[in-house]
Scaffold this motif. Structure first.
Motif, mmCIF file in Angstrom:
data_model
loop_
_atom_site.group_PDB
_atom_site.id
_atom_site.type_symbol
_atom_site.label_atom_id
_atom_site.label_comp_id
_atom_site.label_asym_id
_atom_site.label_seq_id
_atom_site.Cartn_x
_atom_site.Cartn_y
_atom_site.Cartn_z
ATOM 1 N N SER A 142 0.681 -1.395 -0.080
ATOM 2 C CA SER A 142 0.107 0.077 -0.172
ATOM 3 C C SER A 142 0.758 1.508 0.068
ATOM 4 C CB SER A 142 -0.692 -0.134 1.505
ATOM 5 O OG SER A 142 -0.145 -0.259 2.575
ATOM 6 N N PRO A 143 0.404 2.010 -1.075
ATOM 7 C CA PRO A 143 1.261 3.451 -0.201
ATOM 8 C C PRO A 143 1.832 4.337 1.178
ATOM 9 C CG PRO A 143 -1.233 3.634 -1.768
ATOM 10 C CD PRO A 143 -1.498 2.389 -1.098
ATOM 11 N N LYS A 144 1.403 3.597 2.066
ATOM 12 C CA LYS A 144 1.785 4.251 3.247
ATOM 13 C C LYS A 144 1.866 3.190 4.265
ATOM 14 C CE LYS A 144 -0.178 8.709 3.580
ATOM 15 N NZ LYS A 144 -0.723 9.858 3.804
ATOM 16 N N VAL A 145 2.690 2.493 5.192
ATOM 17 C CA VAL A 145 2.912 1.837 6.157
ATOM 18 C C VAL A 145 2.291 2.467 7.371
ATOM 19 C CG1 VAL A 145 4.669 0.670 6.748
ATOM 20 C CG2 VAL A 145 5.096 1.050 4.584
ATOM 21 N N PRO A 146 1.830 1.907 7.613
ATOM 22 C CA PRO A 146 1.072 2.431 9.027
ATOM 23 C C PRO A 146 2.218 2.211 10.047
ATOM 24 C CG PRO A 146 -0.942 0.561 7.395
ATOM 25 C CD PRO A 146 0.523 0.918 7.395
ATOM 26 N N LYS A 147 1.938 3.372 11.612
ATOM 27 C CA LYS A 147 2.555 3.001 12.229
ATOM 28 C C LYS A 147 2.844 1.733 13.083
ATOM 29 C CE LYS A 147 4.740 7.501 12.490
ATOM 30 N NZ LYS A 147 5.738 7.725 12.629
ATOM 31 N N TYR A 148 1.464 1.298 13.285
ATOM 32 C CA TYR A 148 1.948 0.208 13.825
ATOM 33 C C TYR A 148 1.791 -0.797 12.570
ATOM 34 C CZ TYR A 148 -2.158 -1.857 11.025
ATOM 35 O OH TYR A 148 -3.135 -1.615 9.204
ATOM 36 N N GLN A 170 4.469 -8.432 9.791
ATOM 37 C CA GLN A 170 6.503 -8.375 9.685
ATOM 38 C C GLN A 170 6.733 -9.263 8.234
ATOM 39 O OE1 GLN A 170 10.567 -9.403 12.527
ATOM 40 N NE2 GLN A 170 9.049 -11.281 11.863
ATOM 41 N N ALA A 171 5.448 -10.523 8.196
ATOM 42 C CA ALA A 171 6.334 -11.471 6.884
ATOM 43 C C ALA A 171 6.144 -10.237 6.078
ATOM 44 C CB ALA A 171 4.973 -12.844 7.221
ATOM 45 N N GLN A 172 4.443 -9.597 5.910
ATOM 46 C CA GLN A 172 3.885 -8.886 4.819
ATOM 47 C C GLN A 172 4.533 -8.003 4.630
ATOM 48 O OE1 GLN A 172 2.107 -10.473 3.096
ATOM 49 N NE2 GLN A 172 2.062 -12.102 4.202
ATOM 50 N N LEU A 173 5.000 -7.198 5.634
ATOM 51 C CA LEU A 173 5.932 -6.080 5.041
ATOM 52 C C LEU A 173 7.333 -6.608 4.794
ATOM 53 C CD1 LEU A 173 7.069 -2.846 5.824
ATOM 54 C CD2 LEU A 173 8.383 -3.499 8.601
ATOM 55 N N ALA A 174 8.068 -7.141 5.361
ATOM 56 C CA ALA A 174 9.744 -8.258 5.204
ATOM 57 C C ALA A 174 8.965 -8.579 2.958
ATOM 58 C CB ALA A 174 9.522 -9.404 5.463
ATOM 59 N N ASN A 175 8.205 -8.856 2.045
ATOM 60 C CA ASN A 175 7.454 -9.405 1.812
ATOM 61 C C ASN A 175 7.520 -7.988 0.438
ATOM 62 O OD1 ASN A 175 7.963 -11.994 0.556
ATOM 63 N ND2 ASN A 175 5.638 -11.920 2.303
ATOM 64 N N ASP A 176 7.347 -7.520 0.689
ATOM 65 C CA ASP A 176 7.342 -5.621 0.510
ATOM 66 C C ASP A 176 8.372 -5.292 -0.092
ATOM 67 O OD1 ASP A 176 4.417 -5.335 -0.833
ATOM 68 O OD2 ASP A 176 3.996 -4.229 1.383
ATOM 69 N N ILE A 177 9.759 -5.372 1.656
ATOM 70 C CA ILE A 177 10.422 -4.556 1.355
ATOM 71 C C ILE A 177 12.010 -4.935 0.346
ATOM 72 C CG2 ILE A 177 12.490 -4.036 2.785
ATOM 73 C CD1 ILE A 177 11.705 -3.445 5.221
ATOM 74 N N TYR A 178 11.071 -6.929 0.499
ATOM 75 C CA TYR A 178 11.968 -7.683 -0.348
ATOM 76 C C TYR A 178 11.624 -7.404 -2.279
ATOM 77 C CZ TYR A 178 13.643 -12.068 -2.789
ATOM 78 O OH TYR A 178 14.060 -13.110 -3.604
ATOM 79 N N ALA A 179 10.190 -6.769 -2.548
ATOM 80 C CA ALA A 179 9.689 -6.484 -3.862
ATOM 81 C C ALA A 179 10.638 -5.747 -4.327
ATOM 82 C CB ALA A 179 8.746 -6.828 -3.750
ATOM 83 N N ALA A 180 10.751 -4.483 -3.312
ATOM 84 C CA ALA A 180 11.252 -3.421 -3.305
ATOM 85 C C ALA A 180 12.541 -3.538 -4.353
ATOM 86 C CB ALA A 180 11.007 -2.427 -2.165
ATOM 87 N N PRO A 255 5.658 3.613 -4.260
ATOM 88 C CA PRO A 255 5.955 2.851 -2.747
ATOM 89 C C PRO A 255 6.567 3.971 -0.951
ATOM 90 C CG PRO A 255 7.777 2.562 -3.456
ATOM 91 C CD PRO A 255 6.135 3.068 -4.290
ATOM 92 N N SER A 256 6.544 3.435 0.036
ATOM 93 C CA SER A 256 6.501 4.341 0.531
ATOM 94 C C SER A 256 8.245 4.251 0.428
ATOM 95 C CB SER A 256 6.034 3.541 1.669
ATOM 96 O OG SER A 256 6.480 4.584 3.317
ATOM 97 N N ALA A 257 8.486 5.949 1.211
ATOM 98 C CA ALA A 257 10.117 5.532 1.454
ATOM 99 C C ALA A 257 10.521 5.155 2.441
ATOM 100 C CB ALA A 257 10.503 7.233 2.148
#
Length: 295
Positions: A142-148, A170-180, A255-257
């Motif tokens: 998503s365009p923004k990563v919520p604080k939580y 954590q797994a979903q966040l890792a997948n986005d960082i990995y895709a980037a 994507p978010s910074a």
């Protein structure tokens, strides 16, 4: 849609939900699909549903919760194919409780993220991921990563301590960082995709009362609707390597910074390697992060 005729497509989590729906749509368009799934009965249903279509579907059954089995699957795949035109990662779970694999890893992180990482590293090392391959990674996207959801990967013990729904996030966040970082790492087109709330069996582990409470807050889509969008994204000829593109149900976005931060990407690679090194003893099978492209 002649884009897919005769193309080799690999889909993890390809016998149920979004993966199965995408496999069937691509098969209908003439692709030769190799799907990975855990259930032999679901595999049979997908193969049966594909009969008479323009392409083919073959299913390899494997448990992606065990990294040694993921390695076995990756090498077995490499013996069956010459190259991969499209690789779609749908494999994933949602756990509301704490659960570990037989290899001692938090299960959601192992299945939903680490299995994909190990699978890709081997395929790249073996020469099956190339400049003209498209890699699509389903995640939160998503365009923004919520604080939580803004978790860090600079501390191995913290990563290992996140379980239940925190582990899923954590797994979903890792997948986005990995895709980037995947486009530069493997020299191809990488796509991060967030499907949103989808009516599939992935939520079967969540207690029913939680699903009932959450339902009014999420517009749920059908797997076939998501698959239709995925096929359109994969058919987009404007994608040029090496580059990563992000999409959700509303279309393309920047994507978010938080996701594109290179220091955070390197920290994820480092912690991923540490977790893998604790399990995989053989240097022959070990995936070393320094061997693949990263810039």
């Amino acid at each position: 849609m002649n884009t897919f005729k005769g193309k080799t497509v690999v889909i993890t989590g390809g016998t149920d939900g979004i993966g199965a729906a995408t496999a069937l749509q691509l098969c209908r368009l003439g692709a030769d699909v190799i799907a990975f799934g855990r259930s032999p009965s679901k595999a049979e249903r997908v193969v049966e549903a594909a009969k008479g279509m323009a392409g083919t579907i073959r299913v390899l059954t494997e448990d992606f919760s065990l990294l040694r089995d993921v390695e076995t699957a990756a090498y077995a795949l490499g013996e069956r194919i010459k190259k991969i035109d499209v690789l779609v990662h749908c494999v994933g779970i949602i756990l509301a409780r704490t659960e570990y694999t037989q290899e001692g890893l938090e299960k959601d992180f192992a299945v939903s993220y680490l299995s994909r990482f190990v699978f890709n590293e081997i395929l790249y090392k073996e020469g099956h991921l190339r400049e003209d391959t498209k890699l699509l990674n389903i995640a939160a996207s998503s365009p923004k990563v919520p604080k939580y959801a803004q978790m860090e990967f600079d501390d191995l013990e913290k990563v290992k301590s996140r379980t239940g729904m925190k582990g899923h996030g954590q797994a979903q966040l890792a997948n986005d960082i990995y895709a980037a970082m995947a486009a530069d790492r493997y020299g191809l087109v990488a796509i991060g995709y967030g499907p949103g709330s989808v009516d599939t069996s992935i939520r079967r582990e969540i207690p029913k009362w939680i699903r009932v409470v959450m339902k009014p807050f999420f517009k749920t889509r059908k797997a076939q609707e998501v698959a239709h969008q995925l096929v359109a994204i994969l058919a987009d000829q404007s994608h040029k390597p090496p580059a990563t593109y992000f999409y959700n149900k509303n279309g393309k976005f920047e994507p978010s910074a938080f996701i594109t931060n290179r220091k955070r990407q390197q920290e994820l690679l480092t912690v991923s390697q540490k977790l893998i090194d604790n399990i995989i003893e053989s240097t022959d099978l070990r995936t070393q992060t320094s061997d693949a492209k990263y810039s």
